[in-house]
Motif scaffolding. Structure first.
Motif, PDB file in Angstrom:
ATOM      1  N   PHE A   1       8.151  -2.792   2.317  1.00 10.60           N
ATOM      2  CA  PHE A   1       8.195  -2.826   0.861  1.00 10.60           C
ATOM      3  C   PHE A   1       9.617  -3.081   0.356  1.00 10.60           C
ATOM      4  O   PHE A   1       9.868  -3.967  -0.457  1.00 10.60           O
ATOM      5  CB  PHE A   1       7.651  -1.501   0.298  1.00 10.60           C
ATOM      6  CG  PHE A   1       8.013  -1.251  -1.129  1.00 10.60           C
ATOM      7  CD1 PHE A   1       7.293  -1.856  -2.157  1.00 10.60           C
ATOM      8  CD2 PHE A   1       9.078  -0.418  -1.467  1.00 10.60           C
ATOM      9  CE1 PHE A   1       7.638  -1.631  -3.482  1.00 10.60           C
ATOM     10  CE2 PHE A   1       9.426  -0.193  -2.782  1.00 10.60           C
ATOM     11  CZ  PHE A   1       8.701  -0.805  -3.796  1.00 10.60           C
ATOM     12  N   ILE A   2      10.566  -2.309   0.886  1.00 13.91           N
ATOM     13  CA  ILE A   2      11.920  -2.411   0.331  1.00 13.91           C
ATOM     14  C   ILE A   2      12.564  -3.743   0.728  1.00 13.91           C
ATOM     15  O   ILE A   2      13.364  -4.314  -0.002  1.00 13.91           O
ATOM     16  CB  ILE A   2      12.792  -1.184   0.716  1.00 13.91           C
ATOM     17  CG1 ILE A   2      13.916  -1.004  -0.309  1.00 13.91           C
ATOM     18  CG2 ILE A   2      13.330  -1.263   2.118  1.00 13.91           C
ATOM     19  CD1 ILE A   2      13.444  -0.602  -1.696  1.00 13.91           C
ATOM     20  N   GLU A   3      12.181  -4.236   1.883  1.00  8.36           N
ATOM     21  CA  GLU A   3      12.624  -5.562   2.319  1.00  8.36           C
ATOM     22  C   GLU A   3      12.188  -6.617   1.304  1.00  8.36           C
ATOM     23  O   GLU A   3      12.962  -7.475   0.885  1.00  8.36           O
ATOM     24  CB  GLU A   3      11.998  -5.847   3.692  1.00  8.36           C
ATOM     25  CG  GLU A   3      12.167  -7.252   4.192  1.00  8.36           C
ATOM     26  CD  GLU A   3      13.424  -7.405   5.034  1.00  8.36           C
ATOM     27  OE1 GLU A   3      14.005  -6.364   5.420  1.00  8.36           O
ATOM     28  OE2 GLU A   3      13.829  -8.563   5.282  1.00  8.36           O
ATOM     29  N   GLU A   4      10.940  -6.526   0.902  1.00  4.03           N
ATOM     30  CA  GLU A   4      10.378  -7.458  -0.071  1.00  4.03           C
ATOM     31  C   GLU A   4      11.125  -7.378  -1.407  1.00  4.03           C
ATOM     32  O   GLU A   4      11.500  -8.381  -2.002  1.00  4.03           O
ATOM     33  CB  GLU A   4       8.887  -7.111  -0.289  1.00  4.03           C
ATOM     34  CG  GLU A   4       8.254  -7.787  -1.492  1.00  4.03           C
ATOM     35  CD  GLU A   4       7.269  -8.866  -1.085  1.00  4.03           C
ATOM     36  OE1 GLU A   4       6.884  -8.894   0.091  1.00  4.03           O
ATOM     37  OE2 GLU A   4       6.914  -9.675  -1.955  1.00  4.03           O
ATOM     38  N   VAL A   5      11.362  -6.128  -1.846  1.00  2.00           N
ATOM     39  CA  VAL A   5      12.047  -5.924  -3.125  1.00  2.00           C
ATOM     40  C   VAL A   5      13.459  -6.508  -3.087  1.00  2.00           C
ATOM     41  O   VAL A   5      13.913  -7.162  -4.025  1.00  2.00           O
ATOM     42  CB  VAL A   5      12.087  -4.413  -3.481  1.00  2.00           C
ATOM     43  CG1 VAL A   5      13.021  -4.154  -4.659  1.00  2.00           C
ATOM     44  CG2 VAL A   5      10.678  -3.917  -3.805  1.00  2.00           C
ATOM     45  N   ALA A   6      14.160  -6.266  -1.982  1.00  2.00           N
ATOM     46  CA  ALA A   6      15.564  -6.680  -1.919  1.00  2.00           C
ATOM     47  C   ALA A   6      15.719  -8.178  -1.741  1.00  2.00           C
ATOM     48  O   ALA A   6      16.711  -8.749  -2.198  1.00  2.00           O
ATOM     49  CB  ALA A   6      16.256  -5.941  -0.769  1.00  2.00           C
TER      50      ALA A   6
ATOM     51  N   ALA B   1       0.805  -1.221   0.000  1.00  2.00           N
ATOM     52  CA  ALA B   1       0.000   0.000   0.000  1.00  2.00           C
ATOM     53  C   ALA B   1       0.839   1.273   0.000  1.00  2.00           C
ATOM     54  O   ALA B   1       0.544   2.238   0.710  1.00  2.00           O
ATOM     55  CB  ALA B   1      -0.987  -0.010   1.174  1.00  2.00           C
ATOM     56  N   VAL B   2       1.934   1.262  -0.763  1.00  2.00           N
ATOM     57  CA  VAL B   2       2.694   2.493  -0.932  1.00  2.00           C
ATOM     58  C   VAL B   2       2.385   3.057  -2.315  1.00  2.00           C
ATOM     59  O   VAL B   2       1.955   2.328  -3.216  1.00  2.00           O
ATOM     60  CB  VAL B   2       4.218   2.264  -0.782  1.00  2.00           C
ATOM     61  CG1 VAL B   2       4.554   1.916   0.654  1.00  2.00           C
ATOM     62  CG2 VAL B   2       4.714   1.194  -1.748  1.00  2.00           C
TER      63      VAL B   2
ATOM     64  N   VAL C   1       7.122   1.510   4.158  1.00  2.00           N
ATOM     65  CA  VAL C   1       8.312   1.678   3.315  1.00  2.00           C
ATOM     66  C   VAL C   1       9.331   0.568   3.607  1.00  2.00           C
ATOM     67  O   VAL C   1       9.882  -0.057   2.696  1.00  2.00           O
ATOM     68  CB  VAL C   1       8.931   3.079   3.542  1.00  2.00           C
ATOM     69  CG1 VAL C   1      10.306   3.172   2.903  1.00  2.00           C
ATOM     70  CG2 VAL C   1       8.012   4.154   2.998  1.00  2.00           C
ATOM     71  N   THR C   2       9.579   0.315   4.871  1.00  2.00           N
ATOM     72  CA  THR C   2      10.550  -0.702   5.257  1.00  2.00           C
ATOM     73  C   THR C   2      10.129  -2.090   4.754  1.00  2.00           C
ATOM     74  O   THR C   2      10.941  -2.833   4.179  1.00  2.00           O
ATOM     75  CB  THR C   2      10.705  -0.737   6.789  1.00  2.00           C
ATOM     76  OG1 THR C   2      10.968   0.588   7.231  1.00  2.00           O
ATOM     77  CG2 THR C   2      11.829  -1.654   7.219  1.00  2.00           C
TER      78      THR C   2
END
Lengths: 343, 776
Positions: free
Chosen positions: B56-61, B30-31, B53-54
């Motif tokens: 989300f970026i965790e998931e991406v990385a 939900a970003v 945000v945290t």
């Protein structure tokens, strides 16, 4: 030592080169008579020559071949042919030679006689005369048996085309007149006792007759000629390529090579492309005249296997060879010499 | 409280469905914000709560798409905001300016989803040979420039139809932003040509090709990175015609098969090998033949193994499934030329070899051959060893672990590759081939320029081999920019192996290969070096022997056998020995070869371990003339592998030389072999096995000698000879038993394919040494 040497009248002694009476005897009693009519020197410090109109061509070469005697030639014949050929490929008419001999003490006079006769015969065939000479004798091991030097003078008649790499154009054909590598294989085999020497013989020959024949037949179309010597066709083509700047592509399947030479090269692991000849020309000719020239060449006894082997391309690049299995390989500039003392 | 953050992601992140994946992750967490490609990789701007945000970026990385490879995720900005400035999350157009740092993805095999659609009669891409999605299909081979967008690929000439455009634009679709997307309506098409270039009129070219293949026709089939020549492997006459046309009498042909199950019909596949076959790069895997052999002998004559790959393009599957258990799929070259990839070139060069062309109109921009790997057992565990690193692996980088000076490594000559170092990554090119071949040399130059351009590297160091006559050396000298660093061949091998195993400091480099130019101008190849990345010293080597006829000795191993025998038994005795390598040699050849050896006539001395293997193969009567590189040594290994256990070593001696170097004297071994071969019924297989064991003991004893003097106990085993599975396994075993830490290659080829990488490493180490010296 001198006394002992004098008594041994069958071999060369140091005094034969000292400038004294013995030297004089050697020249007047052996060298001049053996050379006969090809020798027109008169014991002067220098010789005045008549030169027909045109530009003068000059060249010089030293000869150290080992062994000095071989099949279809010896060091004397090579010394004449090498210099005559160098003059003739520039388009000049060879006229005069000088002859310098450096002889090892103890060298057999009979061998010297044999060499002189062979010089005479080669000069006669080439139609050149020997106008000056010099003889030195050095102590044992200071030279190996005998070394020769010849310088040559020829004339390029007015209006005759000056041949050179500058006139080479894309599309021009590359012709060789004889079988590649025979001189090298013969000499090497003799020297090392490999057993090929009876089947592969030296091609040593004066080529000025063949060259005159070529130029008379299609002089307008011939761009460039050079005799294939040390370094072989591969080195010659690389030198040409560097000056012309265009790729030169040859076909392995078209190279004239004697079957026994191929066998010897395979065994020795050497490429006939880098082996020397002493009577073989590489000619670059306009494409429209190539086939006719090959026909003409083949009528001459020194060029029975004349063949078009390649083409000057319009692309930039090196010397390339299309191999028998259809690959395109680079024919490299040889880094050093593969084989020692062949001429 | 809300945050706005911007992230840059670097690595292999374009052309792998990365942006759609980011969109899905954004939706999930939900970003809002955007994602875009730029020349450095992918840029993401998001707005949301700190927790969102945290997460989300965790998931991406940590859970990126299968084909991606993230090198770095960095946050470039972070600010507190009052309210969201974006309404949703979306993809914005790519940026094209600036420095290029994005990595191009390797080509990938057709994925299971696409494969299912390919054979689904209701799918609109049913039997469409160019089906692909973000998870699969061509990448590197069709990419002209970065960023990776359709316009920068060879698909730029195929405007999308509305159906494809809809999928391309639909974030929910598997083909969302799949750049090579295509279908029957808008994409490339296959055509069938006769070998004179005239098209055959057929509406079903693939089905017609299958019929013709069954009848024994030879096909050139255009693939991902070039053309394959394909024939039916049960069709002996077709294979013989192909071998004659390619001037390749014995070298094994690779096979392509539809599935693992099919592969198991004709080859023995263990679990690690099955994983290799099915891995993303779909390499050719060396597999033991199943007996009885169901294919014609001419597929891999005299070999106990096949090179097998699973089908990796839709076209392969369409040709194979239900039609053939396997097809021969060999690089469409004329013996050691690069695989043909330009259509006109292929037509011209191959028309004399093939009967038909099955081609298509999607251009190939970068040629890339099939990769080859094998599985090796070392200390009880299976390990993958790269033989040829190309399709599926390039252009993935290797991490250097430390910043590097921009460097170009130009490799060796025979199995050449090019490497480029940029920042903390090293890019090793695909296999190029023998540079003595003019077309390979042209490709070498093109590829070097392509790599420097797409990576935007201007090399400060140019590293090349010490050999003055290698075409790559001459190219390095002519480049005229950068500092030239000449790296000894075996030192480069050693550095590549040290790198791969993360080694630093003093190491023993056991480097066994065909040959490399030594620092003393002689031919090395059985070397024990001691040193590190910057410097290495030759501390021991095999006792040199003559190569009668130079390179010819590699093609005619009997010459090496004669050299070994002359050295071990004396020139005079050789011609009296009742050995096949002597008696089958003609009287004249024997005399000439011995004369050459005795007088040093075109018989340069070498310490080559590769040639020692050839010579022993000839001595044992296995092969006196080879038709491809390594053939004799491979057959020697095969014979040895039929024997159980390492068995006992034969005799050898270490001779300490006054100059400190140690010679490994193999003459006692040869004498022992001669004695055993003179027996009534010599056990040649056992002798072959014992020879391998002897080599391993030579390695061990020399290493022990070095350890005694220096305390160094880390050993790398490198060089082409270590492709020999038996040798590398035995060496590991005996070294480990003697307390050494021994290492060999995995992802970097142990043969000359690894040289360019080693050159880059050595050049950098020397540079660091020289600059730190200058500063200190």
């Amino acid at each position: 030592m001198t006394m002992a040497a004098r008594e041994d009248s069958t071999s060369i002694v140091l005094d034969h080169g000292s400038g004294g009476l013995l030297s004089h005897e050697l020249v007047t009693g052996l060298i001049a008579p053996e050379l006969g009519d090809v020798h027109v020197g008169r014991m002067e410090d220098s010789r005045l020559l008549d030169i027909p109109p045109g530009k003068i061509a000059m060249t010089t070469d030293s000869f150290v071949v080992d062994p000095i005697f071989f099949k279809n030639g010896d060091i004397g014949k090579i010394a004449v042919c090498g210099t005559v050929n160098d003059l003739a490929v520039s388009g000049a008419l060879p006229l005069y030679l000088t002859l310098a001999l450096v002889i090892e003490e103890g060298f057999a006079i009979a061998d010297l006689r044999r060499i002189l006769r062979s010089i005479r015969d080669a000069a006669r065939e080439a139609g050149v005369v020997i106008v000056a000479g010099d003889t030195k004798v050095v102590r044992r091991r200071e030279v190996d048996k005998i070394f020769l030097n010849t310088s040559g003078v020829g004339v390029l008649p007015p209006g005759a085309p000056a041949l050179g790499t500058r006139s080479i154009r894309p599309g021009d054909r590359v012709i060789v007149t004889g079988e590649l590598g025979n001189h090298s294989v013969h000499i090497l085999s003799l020297r090392e006792g490999l057993g090929y020497e009876d089947r592969v013989v030296s091609d040593c020959a004066p080529l000025n007759g063949l060259i005159r024949h070529t130029l008379e037949a299609c002089g307008d179309h011939v761009r460039f000629m050079r005799d294939i010597t040390r370094g072989g066709l591969g080195t010659l083509l690389n030198e040409v390529q560097r000056e012309v700047g265009r790729a030169i592509e040859i076909e392995e399947a078209r190279l004239p090579i004697q079957h026994e030479t191929v066998m010897a090269c395979d065994m020795l692991g050497i490429s006939p492309l880098y082996l020397a000849n002493e009577g073989n020309l590489c000619i670059v000719v306009a494409p429209e005249a190539a086939e006719a020239l090959v026909e003409t060449l083949r009528a001459h006894p020194y060029a029975r296997r004349a063949t078009v082997i390649g083409t000057v391309k319009d692309t930039v690049g090196g010397v390339l060879m299309r191999t028998k299995d259809e690959q395109l390989k680079v024919v490299e500039f040889l880094y050093g010499t593969e084989l020692p003392r062949l001429c | 409280m809300l945050q706005r953050c911007r992230y840059e992601i670097r690595g292999v992140v374009q052309g792998v469905g990365f942006r759609p994946f980011v969109c899905r992750a954004a939706k999930q967490h939900a970003v809002v914000g955007w994602v875009k490609n730029d020349t450095r990789g992918v840029v993401i701007e998001i707005e949301g709560s700190p927790q969102q945000v945290t997460a989300f970026i965790e998931e991406v990385a940590t859970r990126p798409p299968a084909l991606s490879r993230i090198l770095a995720v960095s946050r470039v900005s972070q600010e507190a905001i009052e309210r969201r400035s974006h309404a949703s999350f979306g993809i914005t157009p790519s940026d094209h300016g600036g420095k290029r740092e994005v990595l191009i993805t390797p080509d990938a095999h057709v994925c299971d989803d696409c494969l299912q659609e390919l054979f689904d009669p209701t799918d609109r891409r049913y039997r469409y040979p160019f089906i692909n999605c973000t998870n699969c299909g061509p990448r590197f081979s069709i990419t002209r420039d970065v960023p990776y967008d359709r316009a920068h690929t060879t698909m730029s000439g195929f405007p999308m139809c509305s159906a494809c455009a809809a999928e391309y634009g639909d974030i929910q679709d598997r083909r969302f932003h799949a750049q090579p997307i295509a279908c029957w309506a808008c994409g490339p098409q296959v055509s069938l040509l006769r070998n004179d270039g005239v098209p055959l009129t057929t509406s079903t070219p693939i089905e017609r090709a299958v019929e013709l293949l069954r009848e024994g026709a030879i096909f050139a089939v255009k693939g991902i990175g070039g053309y394959h020549i394909m024939v039916d492997p049960t069709h002996t006459r077709a294979l013989e015609r192909l071998r004659a046309g390619k001037h390749r009498p014995h070298r094994p042909f690779a096979l392509v098969t539809d599935s693992l199950a099919d592969a198991r019909e004709f080859a023995v596949v263990d679990d690690p090998e099955a994983r290799l076959l099915q891995s993303v790069p779909r390499p050719i895997v060396v597999l033991r033949k199943r007996s009885p052999e169901i294919f014609a002998e001419a597929v891999a004559p005299g070999q106990d193994s096949y090179g097998v790959m699973l089908a990796y393009t839709p076209l392969h599957h369409l040709l194979l499934r239900g039609n053939f258990l396997a097809l021969v799929a060999t690089s469409a070259n004329v013996t050691s030329e690069p695989i043909a990839f330009r259509d006109d070139e292929a037509l011209r060069d191959l028309s004399g070899i093939v009967d038909y062309f099955l081609t298509h109109d999607r251009p190939i921009h970068v040629r890339v051959d099939d990769s080859i790997v094998q599985s090796v057992r070392i200390g009880g565990e299976s390990r993958t060893v790269m033989i040829r690193r190309a399709r599926g692996f390039t252009p993935l980088p290797l991490a250097s672990g430390a910043p590097l000076i921009p460097t170009l490594g130009l490799g060796a000559e025979l199995k050449s590759t090019v490497s480029v170092a940029k920042e903390e990554a090293m890019f090793v090119s695909q296999h190029i081939g023998d540079l003595k071949n003019y077309k390979n040399y042209e490709f070498f130059k093109e590829l070097t320029e392509h790599m420097l351009r797409t990576l935007e590297v201007r090399p400060e160091l140019i590293a090349c081999d010490l050999h003055p006559q290698f075409a790559s050396t001459r190219y390095a000298e002519e480049l005229g920019h950068g500092r030239l660093v000449r790296v000894q061949h075996h030192h480069a091998h050693m550095a590549a192996c040290m790198y791969e195993n993360g080694l630093q400091g003093s190491t023993i480099g056991v480097t066994f290969d065909g040959f490399g130019y030594g620092t003393d101008g002689t031919l090395w190849g059985g070397e024990f070096l001691l040193g590190d990345y910057a410097e290495a010293r030759r501390v021991a080597h095999l006792l040199p022997f003559g190569l009668a006829g130079g390179d010819m000795a590699a093609r005619e191993p009997y010459r090496v056998a004669l050299a070994l025998l002359s050295a071990a038994c004396g020139y005079d005795r050789v011609s009296t020995l009742p050995l096949p390598c002597v008696t089958s040699c003609g009287v004249e050849s024997l005399k000439v070869a011995l004369t050459m050896l005795e007088r040093g006539l075109n018989a340069p001395l070498t310490s080559s371990a590769g040639r020692l293997f050839d010579g022993v193969a000839a001595l044992l009567g296995i092969r006196s003339h080879a038709t491809f590189e390594g053939q004799a040594a491979m057959e020697l290994e095969q014979l040895a592998a039929t024997q159980p256990g390492p068995d006992e070593p034969l005799s050898f001696a270490l001779i300490q030389r006054p100059d400190g170097a140690c010679h490994v004297d193999w003459r006692p071994m040869i004498r022992e072999m001669v004695q055993m071969l003179s027996a009534a019924k010599p056990d040649r297989a056992r002798l072959a096995r014992r020879f391998h064991t002897t080599l391993a003991f030579m390695v061990r004893d020399v290493c022990m000698d070095i350890r005694e003097r220096t305390g160094v106990e880390v050993v790398v085993l490198t060089g082409g000879v270590f492709l020999n599975r038996l040798l590398v396994g035995t060496c590991h075993d005996v070294l480990q038993q003697a307390g050494f830490r021994a290492h060999s290659h995995r992802e970097v080829p142990t043969n000359d394919g690894g040289i360019s990488l080693g050159q880059v490493l050595v050049a950098n180490a020397r540079y660091r040494l020289s600059t730190s010296g200058a500063l200190g």
